[in-house]
Design an enzyme around this catalytic site. Structure first.
Site, short mmCIF file in Angstrom:
data_model
loop_
_atom_site.label_atom_id
_atom_site.label_comp_id
_atom_site.label_asym_id
_atom_site.label_seq_id
_atom_site.Cartn_x
_atom_site.Cartn_y
_atom_site.Cartn_z
N ASP A 214 19.07 25.42 66.78
CA ASP A 214 18.51 24.36 67.63
C ASP A 214 19.56 23.33 68.06
OD1 ASP A 214 16.30 25.69 66.73
OD2 ASP A 214 15.19 23.89 66.15
N ASP B 134 8.95 32.60 68.63
CA ASP B 134 9.94 32.02 67.72
C ASP B 134 9.85 32.69 66.34
OD1 ASP B 134 11.68 30.32 66.44
OD2 ASP B 134 10.66 28.48 67.06
N GLY C 197 19.85 33.77 67.73
CA GLY C 197 21.04 34.61 67.90
C GLY C 197 21.24 35.64 66.81
C1 GLA Z 1 12.35 26.17 66.13
C2 GLA Z 1 12.86 26.37 67.57
C3 GLA Z 1 12.72 25.05 68.30
C4 GLA Z 1 11.28 24.60 68.30
C5 GLA Z 1 10.77 24.51 66.87
C6 GLA Z 1 9.26 24.29 66.80
O1 GLA Z 1 13.14 25.28 65.41
O2 GLA Z 1 14.18 26.81 67.56
O3 GLA Z 1 13.19 25.19 69.64
O4 GLA Z 1 10.51 25.53 69.04
O5 GLA Z 1 11.01 25.72 66.15
O6 GLA Z 1 8.79 24.26 65.50
#
Ligand code: GLA
Length: 402
Positions: free
Chosen positions: A228, A157, A207
């Site tokens: 998200d 991430d 994205g």
């Molecule tokens: C981001 C990701 C989420 C989740 C959080 C965890 O927001 O997009 O899917 O993994 O981090 O902190």
């Protein structure tokens, strides 16, 4: 702060998705570990329900429930720990799990003993999105730790790596920032490959920079296409219906990921959750349940385990469905020559209304057999069209075959 910065980028990326009709041909899927994600990954992820509070016990009880409810037999095999497991590093720089996860290897053994696979989460930045320890500067070492623990899936991430890229520094050329990002993702891919353990690689960077155009080249098996999801019809519909145009980038081993399922988390009604299950399946999206599996009610489990709908998602042809002329009608070709068609009533403030599918809009000329995949009912032979009343925010999903 970090989150708000990321969210503004992600909104732009969502707009790009929505208007992405000029997308280029998919680059050859290079560098992935062969055989992984030949169909979209299915499983469970801790984030949507447990967030950073997730514990070893929660993960074990998710694994127990996947088996007990029949989800494993329906195809859900990955049990993924999201953010919140990390502590700091030991004197040699090895990543440590925090006190909520006393023994990762034992947890992995437990999950594997149930016939399931274990997923984990990190960031190319020094900190994850929830502020835990990331992999920056420790990529090979972390990959070795995951492999030693028996990890089968990594969600990686972007989070604080945006600062390293200087994404918002007016003096930084966007191309330079993007090359750094691709480099960071490639680096972890190579680190995973060098462990010789098959580890599904899931990119999460919302994205940014049209990730679908280059993710396969850095070894990704899946890549998030948007910001998200949250447990509301508005969020789910905005993300799901905006995927139109990205179908050319998906295929066996490499999939667009419109984020995880919210089914069963309580913010939508059953019709709306059926829409998420149907739309994600039409999109050949990963199906990662995000609810507390130990407390599933019957509507939730019957939505998550509709095997006829799952078969559409998992069809081995691996073609992501498309939206056709009338905006609420989507079609997905299947490997046996049949087509899945979904008819959505996505304008929630309208009453349930009759919607008409014209067979020629989905490329069918002549009579076809039809089956309703939510009613589990054969509908006989359709000739030119099919008119059906679709509930508000709901869906009728069909399988059509000659
Ligand atoms: C981001 C990701 C989420 C989740 C959080 C965890 O927001 O997009 O899917 O993994 O981090 O902190």
């Amino acid at each position: 702060m970090l989150k708000s910065v990321r969210r503004s980028i992600s909104f732009q990326s969502l707009v790009v998705v929505t208007t992405s009709l000029i997308a280029l041909a998919c680059p050859a899927a290079r560098g992935q570990q062969s055989g992984l994600a030949s169909t979209p990954p299915m499983g469970w992820n801790s984030w949507n329900h447990f967030a950073e509070k997730v514990t070893d016990a929660d993960v074990r009880s998710a694994a127990d429930a996947i088996v007990a409810t029949g989800m494993r037999d329906a195809g859900y095999v990955y049990v993924n720990i999201d953010d919140g497991w990390e502590a700091g590093r030991d004197a040699e720089g090895n990543i440590k799990a925090n006190s909520k996860f006393p023994d990762m290897k034992a947890l992995s053994h437990y999950v594997h003993s149930k016939g399931l696979k274990l997923g984990i989460y990190s960031s190319p930045g020094a900190k994850t999105c929830a502020g835990f320890e990331g992999s920056y500067g420790h990529e090979e070492q972390d990959a070795r730790s995951y492999a030693a623990w028996g990890v089968d899936y990594l969600k990686y991430d972007l989070c604080s790596y945006m600062g390293v890229m200087k994404l918002h520094d007016p003096g930084q050329a966007p191309e330079t920032a993007n090359e750094m990002m691709k480099g960071a993702y490639k680096k972890m891919h190579e680190a995973l490959v060098s462990t010789h353990r098959p580890i599904l690689y899931s990119l999460c960077q919302y994205g940014v920079a049209s990730v679908w155009e280059w993710a396969p080249e850095v070894g990704a098996n899946t890549w998030r296409t948007t910001d998200d999801i949250s447990d509301s019809y508005r969020s789910m519909a905005l993300i799901g219906f905006s995927q139109a145009g990205l179908e050319k980038f998906a295929g066996p081993g490499h999939w667009n990921d419109p984020d995880m399922l919210e089914i069963g988390n309580g913010g939508m009604n059953a019709d709306q959750y059926r829409t998420q299950m149907s739309l994600w399946s039409m999109l050949a999206a990963p199906l990662l349940a995000g609810n507390d599996l130990s407390k599933m009610d019957e509507p939730t489990s019957s939505i998550l385990m509709n095997k006829e709908v799952i078969a559409v998602d998992q069809d081995k042809l691996g073609v992501q469905g498309t939206r056709v002329g009338p905006p609420q009608i989507w079609v997905k070709p299947l490997s046996d020559g049949a087509k899945a068609v979904a008819i959505f009533n996505y304008v929630t403030d309208d009453e349930a209304e009759p919607l008409t599918l014209r067979l020629k809009d989905v490329g069918i000329n002549g009579p076809v057999h039809a089956r309703d995949l939510w009613a589990h009912k054969d509908l006989g032979v359709l000739r030119d069209s099919y008119t059906v009343t679709v509930p508000q925010g709901g869906v009728v999903m069909l399988r059509l075959w000659p």
